[in-house]
Design a protein around this motif. Sequence first.
Motif, PDB file in Angstrom:
ATOM      1  N   GLU A  54       0.832  -1.212   0.000  1.00 11.67           N
ATOM      2  CA  GLU A  54       0.000   0.000   0.000  1.00 11.67           C
ATOM      3  C   GLU A  54       0.866   1.261   0.000  1.00 11.67           C
ATOM      4  OE1 GLU A  54      -2.586  -0.473   3.377  1.00 11.67           O
ATOM      5  OE2 GLU A  54      -3.701  -2.097   2.421  1.00 11.67           O
ATOM      6  N   LEU A  55       1.945   1.253   0.780  1.00 13.13           N
ATOM      7  CA  LEU A  55       2.819   2.426   0.888  1.00 13.13           C
ATOM      8  C   LEU A  55       3.741   2.612  -0.306  1.00 13.13           C
ATOM      9  CD1 LEU A  55       4.189   2.512   4.545  1.00 13.13           C
ATOM     10  CD2 LEU A  55       2.971   4.321   3.367  1.00 13.13           C
ATOM     11  N   PHE A  56       4.387   1.517  -0.735  1.00 11.39           N
ATOM     12  CA  PHE A  56       5.449   1.610  -1.734  1.00 11.39           C
ATOM     13  C   PHE A  56       5.066   1.083  -3.116  1.00 11.39           C
ATOM     14  CE2 PHE A  56       7.609   1.637   2.362  1.00 11.39           C
ATOM     15  CZ  PHE A  56       8.489   2.694   2.202  1.00 11.39           C
ATOM     16  N   GLY A  57       3.924   0.445  -3.233  1.00 10.59           N
ATOM     17  CA  GLY A  57       3.488  -0.054  -4.534  1.00 10.59           C
ATOM     18  C   GLY A  57       3.682  -1.545  -4.691  1.00 10.59           C
ATOM     19  N   HIS A  58       3.195  -2.043  -5.800  1.00  9.35           N
ATOM     20  CA  HIS A  58       3.170  -3.482  -6.076  1.00  9.35           C
ATOM     21  C   HIS A  58       4.317  -3.943  -6.958  1.00  9.35           C
ATOM     22  CE1 HIS A  58      -0.771  -4.250  -4.262  1.00  9.35           C
ATOM     23  NE2 HIS A  58      -1.049  -3.032  -4.662  1.00  9.35           N
ATOM     24  N   PRO A  60       7.838  -4.349  -6.242  1.00 10.32           N
ATOM     25  CA  PRO A  60       9.178  -4.612  -5.710  1.00 10.32           C
ATOM     26  C   PRO A  60       9.852  -5.738  -6.475  1.00 10.32           C
ATOM     27  CG  PRO A  60       7.569  -5.706  -4.345  1.00 10.32           C
ATOM     28  CD  PRO A  60       6.800  -4.881  -5.368  1.00 10.32           C
ATOM     29  N   HIS A  61      11.167  -5.733  -6.449  1.00 11.15           N
ATOM     30  CA  HIS A  61      11.930  -6.876  -6.948  1.00 11.15           C
ATOM     31  C   HIS A  61      12.026  -7.818  -5.760  1.00 11.15           C
ATOM     32  CE1 HIS A  61      13.237  -4.814 -10.620  1.00 11.15           C
ATOM     33  NE2 HIS A  61      13.305  -3.748  -9.860  1.00 11.15           N
ATOM     34  N   ILE A  62      11.373  -8.951  -5.848  1.00  9.61           N
ATOM     35  CA  ILE A  62      11.351  -9.889  -4.741  1.00  9.61           C
ATOM     36  C   ILE A  62      12.442 -10.925  -4.961  1.00  9.61           C
ATOM     37  CG2 ILE A  62       9.988 -11.578  -3.466  1.00  9.61           C
ATOM     38  CD1 ILE A  62       7.489  -9.989  -4.316  1.00  9.61           C
ATOM     39  N   TYR A  63      13.467 -10.869  -4.126  1.00 11.15           N
ATOM     40  CA  TYR A  63      14.577 -11.804  -4.245  1.00 11.15           C
ATOM     41  C   TYR A  63      14.267 -13.100  -3.507  1.00 11.15           C
ATOM     42  CZ  TYR A  63      16.977  -7.771  -6.083  1.00 11.15           C
ATOM     43  OH  TYR A  63      17.316  -6.690  -6.851  1.00 11.15           O
ATOM     44  N   MET A  66      11.795 -13.077   2.046  1.00  6.07           N
ATOM     45  CA  MET A  66      12.271 -12.258   3.157  1.00  6.07           C
ATOM     46  C   MET A  66      12.989 -10.983   2.720  1.00  6.07           C
ATOM     47  SD  MET A  66      13.496 -15.262   5.802  1.00  6.07           S
ATOM     48  CE  MET A  66      15.010 -15.510   4.905  1.00  6.07           C
ATOM     49  N   THR A  67      13.164 -10.768   1.421  1.00  8.76           N
ATOM     50  CA  THR A  67      13.860  -9.574   0.935  1.00  8.76           C
ATOM     51  C   THR A  67      13.141  -8.984  -0.276  1.00  8.76           C
ATOM     52  OG1 THR A  67      15.972 -10.535   1.612  1.00  8.76           O
ATOM     53  CG2 THR A  67      16.064  -8.641   0.156  1.00  8.76           C
ATOM     54  N   TRP A  68      12.676  -7.774  -0.119  1.00  6.69           N
ATOM     55  CA  TRP A  68      12.080  -7.035  -1.228  1.00  6.69           C
ATOM     56  C   TRP A  68      12.931  -5.795  -1.464  1.00  6.69           C
ATOM     57  CZ3 TRP A  68       6.071  -6.502  -0.486  1.00  6.69           C
ATOM     58  CH2 TRP A  68       5.497  -7.784  -0.427  1.00  6.69           C
ATOM     59  N   SER A  69      12.991  -5.372  -2.722  1.00 11.68           N
ATOM     60  CA  SER A  69      13.797  -4.223  -3.063  1.00 11.68           C
ATOM     61  C   SER A  69      13.040  -3.325  -4.046  1.00 11.68           C
ATOM     62  CB  SER A  69      15.105  -4.715  -3.678  1.00 11.68           C
ATOM     63  OG  SER A  69      15.960  -3.663  -3.905  1.00 11.68           O
ATOM     64  N   TYR A  70      13.071  -2.025  -3.787  1.00 14.81           N
ATOM     65  CA  TYR A  70      12.440  -1.043  -4.676  1.00 14.81           C
ATOM     66  C   TYR A  70      13.523  -0.165  -5.292  1.00 14.81           C
ATOM     67  CZ  TYR A  70       7.834  -2.081  -2.733  1.00 14.81           C
ATOM     68  OH  TYR A  70       6.662  -2.700  -2.362  1.00 14.81           O
ATOM     69  N   LEU A  84      16.162   0.470  -2.410  1.00 12.65           N
ATOM     70  CA  LEU A  84      15.739   0.402  -1.017  1.00 12.65           C
ATOM     71  C   LEU A  84      15.363  -1.049  -0.759  1.00 12.65           C
ATOM     72  CD1 LEU A  84      14.864   1.750   1.670  1.00 12.65           C
ATOM     73  CD2 LEU A  84      12.585   1.971   0.654  1.00 12.65           C
ATOM     74  N   SER A  85      16.134  -1.702   0.105  1.00  9.82           N
ATOM     75  CA  SER A  85      15.875  -3.113   0.413  1.00  9.82           C
ATOM     76  C   SER A  85      15.168  -3.225   1.752  1.00  9.82           C
ATOM     77  CB  SER A  85      17.181  -3.899   0.449  1.00  9.82           C
ATOM     78  OG  SER A  85      17.750  -3.925  -0.838  1.00  9.82           O
TER      79      SER A  85
END
Length: 99
Positions: A54-58, A60-63, A66-70, A84-85
């Motif tokens: 909701e805050l950062f959008g749909h 992200p690069h999902i590695y 447990m780790t998402w990165s924008y 931003l990880s």
Amino acid sequence: MPNLIKKLLFLLEIGNHQFDSILWKTRPEKRKTLVNDIFKFKIPIGKSKKEIRELFGHEPHIYTSMTWSYPVESDQFGNTLLSLSLYFKDEIVTSIMLK
């Protein structure tokens, strides 16, 4: 008048600006100006994956789960230079890093 100056500084990418979810999602080229506020107030810490979307959008690069990165900054060819990880434990953000 102060709002006009803030908008001008934002458009010129001068300084750091208050995090705004809508700007983050709609103006990715301006994200670098919002990053300091994210770290200063630890905005993602303690939030669930749903709240992060909701805050950062749909997008992200999902590695891993447990780790998402924008992407924060990209070159002229669209290659990510800075991200931003967000690190999750039990579906909640526990730490953030800029890399």
